[in-house]
Design an enzyme around this catalytic site. Structure first.
Site, PDB file in Angstrom:
ATOM      1  N   GLU A 148       0.884  -1.171   0.000  1.00  0.00           N
ATOM      2  CA  GLU A 148       0.000   0.000   0.000  1.00  0.00           C
ATOM      3  C   GLU A 148       0.915   1.212   0.000  1.00  0.00           C
ATOM      4  O   GLU A 148       1.338   1.696   1.043  1.00  0.00           O
ATOM      5  CB  GLU A 148      -0.919  -0.031   1.232  1.00  0.00           C
TER       6      GLU A 148
ATOM      7  N   GLU B 257       3.498   8.804  -3.888  1.00  0.00           N
ATOM      8  CA  GLU B 257       4.487   8.227  -2.965  1.00  0.00           C
ATOM      9  C   GLU B 257       5.493   7.339  -3.683  1.00  0.00           C
ATOM     10  O   GLU B 257       6.216   6.574  -3.054  1.00  0.00           O
ATOM     11  CB  GLU B 257       3.781   7.431  -1.867  1.00  0.00           C
TER      12      GLU B 257
END
Length: 724
Positions: free
Chosen positions: A182, A191
């Site tokens: 994740e 990210e």
């Protein structure tokens, strides 16, 4: 009068740090010191009220603890839908691999607390490797694994996945055939998800691996939304008669703005504030499974039929994850009107979809507004690089030579936060200030404006002041002011970095919009009071001051969801997370204040007690120190039963011409009802560690101290009672 917490603070300071010996060598902006009793560090921080840089005594591992305290792990782990869908998808992946006669070898990238790895262990994985680059969390993960009895089943590697080696002498003996990770944010790829998956498939995974999640889709929707456009473009400044007082410079109107994402709880945006000009459009598909290459940069052009006539101003964006290979388990981050699980017949359909603060929705402001006609064909250009997205719109009248990322060239999007831009566009508030300012202006008025990140000083010049001095030392703010001066042909204004005694002797009027671009908390706008206290002895006794004064109010509330960013996890999907709770709470005590700033219009809450005035400051008659404390009954005596409280909210209310302008509730709260909050400012919030049921016999206390000599403000809010 109790001067809490100053007396207490100074006593603690003297008792706790009297044995400090400072090293003579300084490194950068912080230095360690040797003490006889405890290790401490001095850190530099900027006081937003005084504008000066001050030294603060902190724990020697302050940065370490602050990073832990402000991590978003807890928020994600409170996301029940996310947890359950990851759990089920992992179970299916492990079963599928084992039913094919293979061992299920799982790699968990960015394991954090180890939650997904423990899930894999509970699902019967044959081997599990978990990597976590953030050392404090990797150490915490090891303790959580031990606490849950799976430490022997999971190998933790304290590295980035891109640093992991595979081989006989490597971190992993063999490649994994199941990846669970994740690594997503509001933009999905912000990210570094693209590089993470790309590297994993090249070096860490077998070709026929299963990835959880399997794929993702990004959706976009073109809208007209004047409300959100106030967060992006400065409007002309108009008075109560709608006459333009200050025209916005052309370079600001034409500026492409910033490509930076505006992450927002889009479901809380009132449905009547925007017009949908397109359906939701799937713009990017990402195959995490490795079956197709990952593009690190791409541009997609898609035509759509316009749903309604309007101005295309904004693109709403959200994404969804296909958790399993068959696409049966879908996790959607859509706002309620496009969410597959929303109950659109509900009174508040936004409350029927999963809440999360780690994956919100995204707002992108188009470089230029485009007027669209219903049923016309228009082209949406969606651009992506390795970490971010941006958008253009084309019709027969609008063509772009390139689709480079928009860059601000007007200064507004570089120096002013989106919240501050929206504040300057708040016509209700500005008209109140302008009306009173006009009444105070005369031809002989010499005005001192204490806030160069507002436009009141320039408005005073337009209203006929003899001369206006604007206090400002930030170059970008000065540039914005000069652009306004040129656009509006203003001549009687001087921008000054500091105020001399000669100027103070001339001043007849002091004005200050009490919302500084550097302020985060409501009390940081007391910079106006600090400056007035500093200059008051040099000003004439009859000087006119706008605003008149300030009040601070507070109220106990029950947050619908916001408390989830702070409350302990306890047990998560049957997994004991008490070790993580202890780590975060201990770090918060060391590094974080109990009160934080939040835009509460995005986070519904109910009033659980009447608002109470904590402190009042009269700018016409300033006192160097003001302090109050007391206790308030939570509910009226007529109220029966108990009700839950999980936090407090504090806000400022400024008086202008004898009337109050609230930076908190826009309407007086009714106990037990939802509160409507000012969307153009942030409120101060204290979240309790747990929800507490209170009755009419219970009380809450407050302690407030304001020291204008030092530019300090301290506040404490808490429930009172032996059961709390």
């Amino acid at each position: 009068m109790n001067l809490f917490p100053y007396n207490k603070f100074y006593l603690q300071f003297l008792q706790g740090y009297s044995n400090i010996v400072i090293n003579s060598s300084l490194k950068g902006k912080r230095f360690k010191n040797c003490t006889l009793r405890k290790m401490q560090v001095f850190t530099q921080k900027r006081n937003p009220i005084t504008g000066s840089t001050e030294w603060d005594v902190q724990h020697e591992d302050y940065d370490y603890h602050q990073e832990i305290a402000r991590s978003a792990f807890a928020d994600m782990l409170h996301d029940t839908e996310r947890n359950k869908k990851y759990y089920r998808a992992l179970q299916l992946a492990i079963e599928k691999m084992q039913s094919a006669g293979k061992k299920a070898n799982v790699l968990d990238i960015g394991t954090g607390t180890g939650l997904l790895s423990i899930m894999a262990a509970k699902c019967g994985a044959d081997s599990i490797v978990a990597c976590e680059a953030f050392k404090p969390m990797a150490e915490c993960c090891l303790k959580i694994l031990e606490c849950n009895g799976v430490a022997d089943k999971i190998k933790v590697i304290p590295k980035r996945s891109t640093d992991i080696t595979v081989g006989e002498n490597g971190d992993m003996k063999e490649k994994a055939n199941i990846l669970v990770t994740e690594v997503f944010d509001t933009e999905l790829i912000g990210e570094g998800a693209l590089s993470t998956f790309h590297h994993a498939h090249q070096y860490l995974l077998e070709e026929d691996c299963i990835v959880v999640p399997d794929s993702a889709v990004i959706y976009a929707q073109v809208v007209e939304c004047p409300t959100l456009q106030k967060w992006n473009k400065l409007n002309d400044l108009a008075d109560e008669d709608l006459d333009i007082v200050l025209r916005t410079p052309k370079k600001m109107k034409d500026c492409a703005g910033s490509a930076a994402v505006h992450d927002i709880q889009l479901s809380q945006l009132p449905r009547n504030t925007f017009r949908e000009l397109s359906e939701q459009i799937p713009i990017f598909y990402y195959d995490w499974s490795g079956k197709t290459p990952i593009d690190f940069k791409k541009t997609v052009q898609q035509e759509f039929k316009v749903l309604a006539t309007g101005k295309a101003q904004i693109v709403f964006m959200w994404w969804e994850l296909n958790m399993d290979t068959e696409g049966r388990i879908v996790l959607s981050c859509a706002p309620w009107w496009s969410h597959p699980n929303a109950d659109i017949c509900s009174e508040r359909p936004q409350d029927t979809i999963p809440w999360r603060d780690h994956w919100m929705q995204a707002v992108y402001y188009l470089p230029q507004e485009v007027s669209l006609q219903k049923d016309k064909e228009v082209k949406l250009i969606s651009c992506q690089d390795e970490y971010s997205l941006w958008f253009y719109l084309e019709d027969e009248n609008t063509k772009h030579k390139h689709y480079k990322r928009p860059v601000c060239d007007c200064g507004v999007h570089m120096i002013l936060s989106r919240t501050h831009v929206s504040y300057l566009n708040d016509g209700r508030r500005s008209k109140r200030f302008l009306s009173h300012l006009r009444e105070e202006m005369g031809r002989d008025a010499v005005v001192l404006d204490l806030n160069g990140s507002s436009l009141l000083g320039l408005a005073a010049a337009k209203f006929g002041a003899k001369h206006v001095f604007i206090l400002e030392d930030m170059n970008l703010n000065i540039g914005i002011l000069n652009d306004y001066i040129k656009e509006n042909s203003i001549e009687n204004v001087t921008i000054i970095p500091e105020v001399s005694e000669d100027i103070l002797k001339e001043v007849t009027n002091v004005t200050c919009d009490p919302n500084f671009s550097t302020a985060v908390f409501p009390w940081e706008n007391l910079k106006v009071a600090y400056l007035l206290h500093k200059y008051r002895s040099k000003l004439c006794e009859t000087v006119s001051i706008i605003p008149d004064g300030c009040e601070f109010w507070a109220m106990p509330v029950e947050f619908q969801d916001l408390h989830k960013i702070r409350i302990p996890l306890g047990v998560c999907e049957g997994i004991d997370m008490s070790v993580f709770d202890g780590l975060v709470e201990g770090s918060r005590v060391i590094s974080d204040t109990e009160i934080e700033a939040q835009p509460l219009w995005e986070y519904p809450c109910k009033s659980r007690g009447l608002p109470r005035k904590l402190l009042e400051i009269d700018l016409q008659d300033l006192k160097p120190t003001v302090a109050t404390d007391g206790a308030n009954q939570i509910m009226d005596v007529e109220t029966e039963g108990v009700q839950p409280i999980n936090g407090f909210v504090l806000w400022a209310s400024w008086k202008v011409g004898g009337k109050s302008i609230s930076s908190g509730p826009t309407e007086w709260p009714t106990v037990g009802e939802r509160v409507t909050w000012d969307p153009h400012t942030r409120q101060a919030v204290k979240i309790l560690k747990k929800s507490i049921n209170v009755s009419s016999e219970d009380t809450w206390s407050y302690q407030v101290a304001c020291d204008l000599e030092k530019g300090q403000f301290n506040v404490n809010l808490d429930l009172v009672g032996s059961s709390f």
